[in-house]
Design a protein around this motif. Structure first.
Motif, PDB file in Angstrom:
ATOM      1  N   GLU A 119       0.825  -1.206   0.000  1.00  0.00           N
ATOM      2  CA  GLU A 119       0.000   0.000   0.000  1.00  0.00           C
ATOM      3  C   GLU A 119       0.863   1.262   0.000  1.00  0.00           C
ATOM      4  O   GLU A 119       0.531   2.254  -0.668  1.00  0.00           O
ATOM      5  CB  GLU A 119      -0.925  -0.006   1.220  1.00  0.00           C
ATOM      6  CG  GLU A 119      -2.015  -1.061   1.162  1.00  0.00           C
ATOM      7  CD  GLU A 119      -2.844  -1.106   2.430  1.00  0.00           C
ATOM      8  OE1 GLU A 119      -2.480  -0.376   3.399  1.00  0.00           O
ATOM      9  OE2 GLU A 119      -3.839  -1.846   2.475  1.00  0.00           O
ATOM     10  N   SER A 123       0.860   4.098  -2.873  1.00  0.00           N
ATOM     11  CA  SER A 123       0.583   5.502  -2.544  1.00  0.00           C
ATOM     12  C   SER A 123       1.676   6.413  -3.098  1.00  0.00           C
ATOM     13  O   SER A 123       1.386   7.499  -3.616  1.00  0.00           O
ATOM     14  CB  SER A 123       0.482   5.678  -1.026  1.00  0.00           C
ATOM     15  OG  SER A 123      -0.609   4.948  -0.503  1.00  0.00           O
ATOM     16  N   ASP A 138     -10.772   5.524  -8.764  1.00  0.00           N
ATOM     17  CA  ASP A 138     -11.272   5.562  -7.380  1.00  0.00           C
ATOM     18  C   ASP A 138     -10.230   5.094  -6.376  1.00  0.00           C
ATOM     19  O   ASP A 138     -10.021   5.732  -5.338  1.00  0.00           O
ATOM     20  CB  ASP A 138     -12.539   4.703  -7.260  1.00  0.00           C
ATOM     21  CG  ASP A 138     -13.717   5.326  -8.000  1.00  0.00           C
ATOM     22  OD1 ASP A 138     -13.644   6.542  -8.299  1.00  0.00           O
ATOM     23  OD2 ASP A 138     -14.686   4.597  -8.286  1.00  0.00           O
ATOM     24  N   ASP A 139      -9.555   3.976  -6.672  1.00  0.00           N
ATOM     25  CA  ASP A 139      -8.554   3.460  -5.735  1.00  0.00           C
ATOM     26  C   ASP A 139      -7.409   4.450  -5.564  1.00  0.00           C
ATOM     27  O   ASP A 139      -6.951   4.719  -4.448  1.00  0.00           O
ATOM     28  CB  ASP A 139      -8.011   2.117  -6.225  1.00  0.00           C
ATOM     29  CG  ASP A 139      -9.054   1.014  -6.152  1.00  0.00           C
ATOM     30  OD1 ASP A 139     -10.061   1.216  -5.438  1.00  0.00           O
ATOM     31  OD2 ASP A 139      -8.868  -0.025  -6.804  1.00  0.00           O
ATOM     32  N   GLY A 142      -8.424   7.473  -3.528  1.00  0.00           N
ATOM     33  CA  GLY A 142      -8.503   7.204  -2.090  1.00  0.00           C
ATOM     34  C   GLY A 142      -7.141   7.237  -1.433  1.00  0.00           C
ATOM     35  O   GLY A 142      -6.968   7.825  -0.361  1.00  0.00           O
ATOM     36  N   LYS A 145      -5.872  10.962  -1.347  1.00  0.00           N
ATOM     37  CA  LYS A 145      -6.516  11.767  -0.306  1.00  0.00           C
ATOM     38  C   LYS A 145      -5.942  11.439   1.070  1.00  0.00           C
ATOM     39  O   LYS A 145      -5.652  12.340   1.863  1.00  0.00           O
ATOM     40  CB  LYS A 145      -8.030  11.515  -0.310  1.00  0.00           C
ATOM     41  CG  LYS A 145      -8.763  12.071  -1.507  1.00  0.00           C
ATOM     42  CD  LYS A 145     -10.237  11.677  -1.443  1.00  0.00           C
ATOM     43  CE  LYS A 145     -10.976  12.088  -2.702  1.00  0.00           C
ATOM     44  NZ  LYS A 145     -12.386  11.642  -2.686  1.00  0.00           N
ATOM     45  N   THR A 146      -5.784  10.170   1.350  1.00  0.00           N
ATOM     46  CA  THR A 146      -5.272   9.759   2.664  1.00  0.00           C
ATOM     47  C   THR A 146      -3.923  10.385   2.959  1.00  0.00           C
ATOM     48  O   THR A 146      -3.696  10.930   4.047  1.00  0.00           O
ATOM     49  CB  THR A 146      -5.165   8.229   2.734  1.00  0.00           C
ATOM     50  OG1 THR A 146      -6.457   7.645   2.547  1.00  0.00           O
ATOM     51  CG2 THR A 146      -4.612   7.796   4.079  1.00  0.00           C
ATOM     52  N   THR A 194     -13.467  16.772  -1.538  1.00  0.00           N
ATOM     53  CA  THR A 194     -13.806  15.369  -1.777  1.00  0.00           C
ATOM     54  C   THR A 194     -13.438  14.936  -3.194  1.00  0.00           C
ATOM     55  O   THR A 194     -13.390  13.750  -3.486  1.00  0.00           O
ATOM     56  CB  THR A 194     -15.312  15.127  -1.557  1.00  0.00           C
ATOM     57  OG1 THR A 194     -16.063  16.010  -2.415  1.00  0.00           O
ATOM     58  CG2 THR A 194     -15.686  15.394  -0.110  1.00  0.00           C
ATOM     59  N   ASP A 195     -13.179  15.905  -4.069  1.00  0.00           N
ATOM     60  CA  ASP A 195     -12.851  15.614  -5.462  1.00  0.00           C
ATOM     61  C   ASP A 195     -11.632  16.438  -5.872  1.00  0.00           C
ATOM     62  O   ASP A 195     -11.721  17.653  -6.015  1.00  0.00           O
ATOM     63  CB  ASP A 195     -14.043  15.931  -6.361  1.00  0.00           C
ATOM     64  CG  ASP A 195     -13.810  15.477  -7.805  1.00  0.00           C
ATOM     65  OD1 ASP A 195     -12.709  14.970  -8.091  1.00  0.00           O
ATOM     66  OD2 ASP A 195     -14.730  15.627  -8.624  1.00  0.00           O
TER      67      ASP A 195
END
Length: 250
Positions: A119, A123, A138-139, A142, A145-146, A194-195
């Motif tokens: 992971e 990232s 999407d993946d 995510g 963002k994290t 969020t986007d």
């Protein structure tokens, strides 16, 4: 006279070193006697750590190794030289932990670390390939963002601490306070995003400036995780070497 001293602590990896001498007797070799000594020393004055007293135990261990070579024991013997003696017997504690943990638990921990390594690398790839003009899957979004949110939280906290200190001064610098408050608000607006495919030019610049910090943070996390995995692999090797022998520690 004036004496100036410059001393910095350094974090280094220390290792336990062990040698397994298999027993010569078919029955007694299933029993294992572990003899331990530490090989590190410490002094109040850096660079002046002769360790004469502490060296007696490791010297005795070396003498015992020579004796066992010339006189093979009936029982199996493991000679262990541990590190971290001055850190609460850290080396010996790690050695005992490796003996006591179950193989199933070791395997579970290794799988968790492998997943974390995977992971983390994913990232890093997403961060390095970020392009504000190209929508992310999407993946990837995510993961992005994290990691970016972790950097944003750190920057918001740092700015909040600076603002608190400035406001407590007898004559606060209102101009500087407003500048830092505006910067903090800008980060908070990003935190609510969020986007990340719909960013203003200023927001894109902010994100791009934070990516090196996020990558550096992941580099440190990856290095630490790889060390932990190596530690688990060493523990697994120790358990394999000990096998099902009945253990007694001296």
């Amino acid at each position: 006279a004036r004496i100036t001293s410059d001393l910095r602590w350094e974090e280094v990896d220390a290792e336990n070193i062990y040698c397994l001498v298999p027993g010569s007797d078919p029955k007694q070799k299933k029993e294992l006697l572990i003899v331990e000594s530490f090989y590190d020393t410490g002094r109040f004055i850096p660079g002046l750590s002769p360790g004469a007293d502490q060296a007696c135990s490791i010297a005795s261990l070396m003498d015992l190794a020579q004796y066992l070579k010339a006189n093979p024991p009936k029982r199996s013997v493991m000679l262990v030289a541990t590190a971290g003696h001055g850190n609460g017997l850290a080396g010996m504690r790690e050695f005992i932990w490796a003996l006591n943990i179950r193989k199933r638990e070791l395997s579970k921990l290794q799988k968790q670390l492998d997943q974390l390594i995977s992971e983390t690398r994913s990232s890093m790839d997403v961060l390095k390939g970020f392009n504000p003009a190209v929508p992310m899957e999407d993946d990837g979004a995510g993961l992005f963002k994290t990691q970016i949110f972790e950097v944003i939280k750190t920057k918001v906290n740092d700015l909040s601490n600076q603002l608190m200190q400035l406001r407590l001064e007898p004559d606060p610098d209102e101009v500087k306070i407003k500048t830092l408050a505006d910067r903090r608000m800008a980060f908070k607006r990003l935190e609510s995003k969020t986007d990340f495919s719909k960013l203003t030019a200023d927001e894109s610049d902010q994100i791009l400036q934070m990516i090196p910090d996020a990558v550096k943070r992941l580099d440190l996390l990856l290095a630490d995780t790889l060390k932990r995995k190596q530690h688990l692999m060493s523990s697994a090797q120790l358990k394999n070497d000990v096998g099902k022998r009945k253990v007694q520690i001296a």
